[in-house]
Design a protein around this motif. Structure first.
Motif, PDB file in Angstrom:
ATOM      1  N   UNK A 125       0.876  -1.063  -0.204  1.00 47.13           N
ATOM      2  CA  UNK A 125      -0.045   0.375  -0.135  1.00 47.13           C
ATOM      3  C   UNK A 125       0.392   1.322  -0.036  1.00 47.13           C
ATOM      4  N   UNK A 126       1.557   0.997   1.212  1.00 43.41           N
ATOM      5  CA  UNK A 126       2.786   2.347   0.543  1.00 43.41           C
ATOM      6  C   UNK A 126       3.662   2.629  -0.313  1.00 43.41           C
ATOM      7  N   UNK A 127       3.734   1.551  -0.980  1.00 46.23           N
ATOM      8  CA  UNK A 127       4.923   1.489  -2.440  1.00 46.23           C
ATOM      9  C   UNK A 127       3.371   2.173  -3.048  1.00 46.23           C
ATOM     10  N   UNK A 128       2.269   1.466  -3.407  1.00 47.70           N
ATOM     11  CA  UNK A 128       1.482   3.042  -4.434  1.00 47.70           C
ATOM     12  C   UNK A 128       1.252   3.339  -4.135  1.00 47.70           C
ATOM     13  N   UNK A 129       1.210   3.693  -2.956  1.00 48.18           N
ATOM     14  CA  UNK A 129       1.553   5.257  -2.663  1.00 48.18           C
ATOM     15  C   UNK A 129       1.807   6.372  -3.261  1.00 48.18           C
ATOM     16  N   UNK A 130       3.546   5.617  -3.418  1.00 48.68           N
ATOM     17  CA  UNK A 130       4.857   6.321  -4.596  1.00 48.68           C
ATOM     18  C   UNK A 130       3.647   6.860  -5.904  1.00 48.68           C
ATOM     19  N   UNK A 204       4.338   9.357   2.016  1.00 49.15           N
ATOM     20  CA  UNK A 204       4.738   8.008   1.699  1.00 49.15           C
ATOM     21  C   UNK A 204       7.075   8.267   2.030  1.00 49.15           C
ATOM     22  N   UNK A 205       6.841   9.188   2.015  1.00 46.05           N
ATOM     23  CA  UNK A 205       7.755   9.657   2.728  1.00 46.05           C
ATOM     24  C   UNK A 205       8.101   9.064   3.922  1.00 46.05           C
TER      25      UNK A 205
END
Length: 272
Positions: A125-130, A204-205
């Protein structure tokens, strides 16, 4: 078993579209945009409710124990009450400002979820945020590019008219009023997209595990780009500036956007 991750991502997308509609209404007093935003927000509430019920069934208790669950429920409360109060009292700007906060709570929910649940799904989910952050930022840059092109055409048309060069080129450029309006509308669409992209980038950061610096050149440059275009809207909407003055301002704003995109990216610690 139904994967609730996709439902959550759909909620975020529709929520973004709803906020963009309310932003357009806030700037232009556009009733069509307001109605579309209201129904999109109603869809957000329905999907949020399904997600909440789904989480309850999966975990066999009401999901409000952890901080990230509490943030999601808080966002649901904000959406619920804003819809009810808007229907009862028709306070349009109230629903806009409330759901800016509600969307921020959803972003915080993602952040705290990654902190408390370091699973493969949470990291995905975090990578998709990027990916969403980059996509929205580039789309916003596209709108700012269109806006600059319209401003350039405005200035070119203005010069032809001033020099009284009546030819076919003059007719094919379009009239000054439309060029000025198209440039303005493109900025209205670009600003909320860039704002959402920056918010997603910050989330994301802080959740990716990579080093994140507030003083990074691209991060600071993105904030400056957003501020420049917010000033454009302030000058246009509040101060009433338009025409040639705003066309020159818009051209300068786009030149800084190019500096941020090419130069600041190369100087950044984590942007490429």
């Amino acid at each position: 078993m139904f994967d609730l991750k996709w439902l959550y991502e759909l909620i975020i997308v529709i929520y973004c579209l709803s906020l963009i509609g309310y932003f357009i209404d806030f700037i232009q007093n556009n009733r069509k945009a307001n109605r579309a935003a209201f129904w999109l927000l109603s869809m957000v509430w329905v999907l949020q409710t399904f997600f909440l019920l789904g989480q309850t069934l999966l975990e066999s208790h009401f999901p409000i124990v952890t901080i990230y669950d509490g943030l999601y429920f808080y966002a649901w409360i904000l959406v619920t009450f804003s819809l009810i109060l808007n229907r009862l009292f028709r306070i349009d700007f109230f629903i806009f400002f409330t759901n800016v906060l509600g969307f921020f709570m959803m972003m915080l929910h993602i952040f705290t979820r990654a902190q408390y649940d370091a699973t493969e799904k949470a990291m995905r989910l975090v990578s998709e945020l990027l990916a969403t952050h980059i996509t929205l930022a580039i789309i916003s840059y596209g709108f700012f590019t269109f806006s600059c092109i319209f401003s350039f055409m405005y200035l070119f048309q203005y010069r032809l008219l001033k020099e009284k060069k009546w030819n076919k080129r003059l007719l094919r450029l379009g009239d000054l009023g439309k060029l000025d309006t198209f440039s303005y509308v493109a900025v209205i669409l670009g600003v909320p997209l860039l704002l959402i992209a920056i918010i997603l980038g910050l989330v994301w950061g802080y959740t990716s595990g990579d080093e994140f610096y507030w003083y990074d050149s691209k991060t600071l440059g993105s904030f400056v780009v957003l501020l420049i275009y917010l000033i454009y809207l302030f000058l246009r909407v509040v101060k009433g500036y338009q025409g040639r003055t705003m066309a020159f301002y818009n051209t300068g704003a786009f030149l800084f956007l190019l500096v941020n995109f090419f130069l600041f990216s190369s100087l950044s610690n984590f942007h490429f």
